[in-house]
Structure formats: C-alpha cells, structure tokens
Enzyme design. Structure first.
Site, PDB file in Angstrom:
ATOM      1  CB  CYS A 184      -3.589 -13.763   0.566  1.00  0.00           C
ATOM      2  SG  CYS A 184      -5.342 -14.149   0.375  1.00  0.00           S
ATOM      3  CG  ASP A 195      -5.633  -7.608  -1.554  1.00  0.00           C
ATOM      4  OD1 ASP A 195      -5.171  -8.761  -1.611  1.00  0.00           O
ATOM      5  OD2 ASP A 195      -5.665  -6.933  -0.508  1.00  0.00           O
ATOM      6  NE  ARG A 241      -3.802  -2.195   2.401  1.00  0.00           N
ATOM      7  CZ  ARG A 241      -4.034  -2.997   3.444  1.00  0.00           C
ATOM      8  NH1 ARG A 241      -3.357  -2.831   4.569  1.00  0.00           N
ATOM      9  NH2 ARG A 241      -4.926  -3.966   3.354  1.00  0.00           N
ATOM     10  CB  ALA A 254     -14.919  -8.910  -7.510  1.00  0.00           C
ATOM     11  CG  ASP A 271     -16.093  -6.249   0.233  1.00  0.00           C
ATOM     12  OD1 ASP A 271     -14.852  -6.383   0.312  1.00  0.00           O
ATOM     13  OD2 ASP A 271     -16.895  -7.041   0.771  1.00  0.00           O
ATOM     14  CG  PHE A 320     -11.811  -8.862  -3.964  1.00  0.00           C
ATOM     15  CD1 PHE A 320     -12.786  -9.837  -3.777  1.00  0.00           C
ATOM     16  CD2 PHE A 320     -11.188  -8.775  -5.199  1.00  0.00           C
ATOM     17  CE1 PHE A 320     -13.118 -10.723  -4.811  1.00  0.00           C
ATOM     18  CE2 PHE A 320     -11.519  -9.636  -6.233  1.00  0.00           C
ATOM     19  CZ  PHE A 320     -12.488 -10.616  -6.046  1.00  0.00           C
TER      20      PHE A 320
END
Length: 396
Positions: free
Chosen positions: A335, A295, A208, A275, A246, A224
């Site tokens: 992730c 993300d 970020r 999304a 979201d 997201f």
C-alpha cells in the site's frame, strides 16, 4: 476571498487535472502565505492572473492548497451534491451496503473519507477546510442514508500532521464496538472504535475475491492479518486451515471473533509477534503453506524512505517464499504510494531467483471500485497486489 498566485509554469499540473498545490509553487512575493488562516478558501491564479479555481489552504503545510472547485464557487450545497454523487456511484457498483462511500480527492472532496458498514457510517476529516463543513456532512449523511449511527474517527495521524485536534465521538445515533457488514459474501465484524483508521480496509476487496477462488482445501498463512480480512474469507471459501499473524494481540482477538462469527474457529490458528520474527521461526520449524498472503503496512511512507523500504520488501518476500510449498501461491501486496508496481515485481523476481524457484505471475490487482483512481492524481492509485505461483527449487 484571498488570492494565491502561482509561480510561472506551476499551473501545468493543475491544468492537467491535479488538485494539489505545493508551497514552493506559490509566488509568495505577490501572494504571501503567511497570515492566511488554515482552512480558508482562496482563489488560485496562474502567474498571468488567470483563475484556476478555488482551494482549501493551510499555509503551514507542504501541500498548502487543495483545489475544490474549478471556479470561484464552493459552498455547503457543493459538499452535499458531491456526497450525493459519490453515494450514487457506489450504489451503482455495489449490491451490498458495505463500501467506502467517499474517497477524498477522487470524489472531489479532499480531506473526507466515509466508510459504510450497512446501517453504520464512519467518517474521517483530515484538513481544516473540510472541517468547517463537518456538521453539513453529518446532516447530509443522515438525510441520505438514515443510518443507525455515525462515528467520527478524527483521531488519526493525518489530523496531527495538519495540527488539528484529535476527536473520537459518535456524531449521530449509537455505534457499537463491533459493527456487522459483508465483504465478498462473507459476514464480518469491524472494530470501528478501536481498529485502525475506520476499522476496516475495503481497498483489497477484489484481491481477496480473487484469492478466494484458489484456497479450497489449502493451508493458508495470513501475515499482517489485522482483523482477518484475507484469512477469514479464505476459511469461508474452503481453506483447510488458516494461520493469522499480527503484532497486535487485539487484532488477533478480532480475527478469532470473526472466525467464530462464521463458525470456523476450529480452523484458525493465531500467532502474535513481529512478522519477520514469526517468519524466521516458521522457517526454522520447517513449516510449509500452500498459500501465503503478504499484506504489510506501508514500508515507504515518504519518498526519502524509498531505498530502505525497497530493501524491506525484498527481504520479507524472500522469507515468505521460503515457507511456500512447491506449486504454492504467494499474494505479495503493497500500500506504499511511493512503490511502483514494477518495483514490487522486481522484488518478487529477485527473491525467486535467489531461491532458485521458478515464478509465474498469475494476476495483478489494485484497489476496488469504492477507491476510484483520479486519472490526474497518481497518488490516489496506491495499492498493488501480485499473485505469484512458485515452483520447486531448481537448485536441488
């Protein structure tokens, strides 16, 4: 103390520093797992009888053991010493008290996560072995930090997997619904009671920070978005407009709260929906953005989901690129522990090639210093983010 004896050769990974023991690595004829209470401490030996360490054991799990000591000594004093060490490490690298204070295996405290939000702490315990030290953990945190409140968010999926009770309670002091903290110099509010996991995702802090350098005057799409970690910081760093997307309206309400907290509510737009559906709708409307943050949650949660998850990353990256203006910036993140950084790059390369848009990788990042990677445990190195500059369509 009960002994676990490993099959021949199963000790190699542990001798290189890994801390996990899989159930199929245990010689169950010599040391049956059946009958061991979940959370028990066991001495671990190789097939020749050499001591490898002490582990928390849960015989019903695929990862049936987690090494907590390289000898036979693990106690409340050990827990306190390791929490103190983790705390001092964070203090060294962070000037503001907003960070992940304890990160499980990487801090030699498997099953324990502690996030600090200034005067408030959120604790998660995810195995029976660490559960036995829960009060010790709370007492040590009170002594060390003197917080206003400590929240136990032991209501997450990790505990369900371990057949542990789900508990959500304030263990010390008082903890408000929204707690103030700071990230990259931006004041924010974290929904620690109702939010995902501990209420915030500190792991993308450095990514970020990098995006914040490149958003001044730009129109930004934050997909997201959750509570606005990317989008609100973009506004604080001069973005002209941010659209947060979201599936959860509550998450978007938190985005608006954080925007108002910083005086940018007039520059934030929110869209509630899945999304993929929102992306398709924006493409149909001919929308364009100067920067897009992609993300998503983990599309590959288990190794067997790899093929389907990889296809999902390819598809969503291509859709996002269709919305990116000429010479725009895409932040493509994942992730998923089971997705390699090069695989995500390949998804990006393929999508850009299909669209006829030249792509340049400006930077790549991972998790911040409060999520340190254990060099012998690749599973602790899960986060990746690629910053992609996209040119115009060369097929026109």
């Amino acid at each position: 103390m009960v002994e676990l004896i490993l099959n021949r050769g199963a000790e190699r990974r542990l001798k290189r520093g890994h801390l996990w023991i899989y159930s199929n690595e245990v010689d169950t004829k010599r040391s049956p797992l059946k009958g061991i209470d979940a959370g028990s401490q066991c001495q671990v030996h190789d097939s020749q009888g050499k001591l490898l360490g002490t582990a928390f054991v849960n015989p019903s799990q695929l990862i049936c053991g987690r090494i907590v000591s390289r000898n036979s000594d693990f106690s409340t004093d050990t827990v306190c010493e390791r929490i103190q060490t983790a705390f001092e490490q964070r203090q060294r690298y962070f000037s503001h008290p907003s960070y992940r204070m304890v990160y499980g295996d990487s801090d030699w405290l498997p099953g324990l996560v502690v996030d600090r939000f200034g005067d408030y702490l959120v604790v998660q315990v995810s195995n029976w072995g660490m559960e036995r030290y829960q009060q010790t953990i709370v007492d040590k945190l009170v002594e060390m930090v003197n917080p206003k409140g400590i929240l136990l968010r032991n209501d997450h999926q990790g505990r369900a997997v371990e057949d542990m009770p789900l508990v959500h309670t304030v263990a010390f002091g008082d903890v408000p619904e929204m707690v103030p903290f700071e990230e990259n110099g931006v004041p924010l509010l974290a929904p620690v009671h109702q939010g995902q996991k501990t209420g915030w995702f500190y792991d993308h802090r450095e990514n970020r920070r990098l995006l914040n350098r490149w958003v001044n005057g730009k129109k930004v799409l934050d997909l997201f978005s959750y509570a606005g970690g990317w989008g609100i910081q973009a506004l604080a760093n001069g973005a002209a407009e941010v659209v947060c997307v979201d599936a959860s309206q509550q998450a978007l309400d938190w985005c608006l709260l954080n925007a108002d907290h910083n005086g940018f509510a007039d520059k934030l737009k929110t869209i509630q929906g899945k999304a993929l559906d929102v992306l398709k709708g924006l493409v149909a409307e001919g929308e364009r953005f100067d920067a897009i943050v992609l993300d998503p949650p983990a599309f590959i949660k288990r190794r067997k989901d790899h093929k389907a998850g990889l296809a999902a990353y390819r598809h969503i990256n291509e859709l996002a690129m269709r919305l990116l203006a000429k010479d725009g910036l895409l932040v493509s993140a994942s992730c998923s522990m089971h997705l390699q950084s090069d695989e995500l790059l390949d998804c990006i390369r393929g999508a850009a090639h299909r669209l006829g848009r030249p792509a340049s990788i400006l930077a790549s990042g991972g998790q911040g210093a409060d999520h340190p990677v254990h060099p012998a445990i690749p599973e602790t190195n899960y986060l990746k983010a690629h910053f992609v500059h996209l040119g115009g369509n060369t097929n026109k």
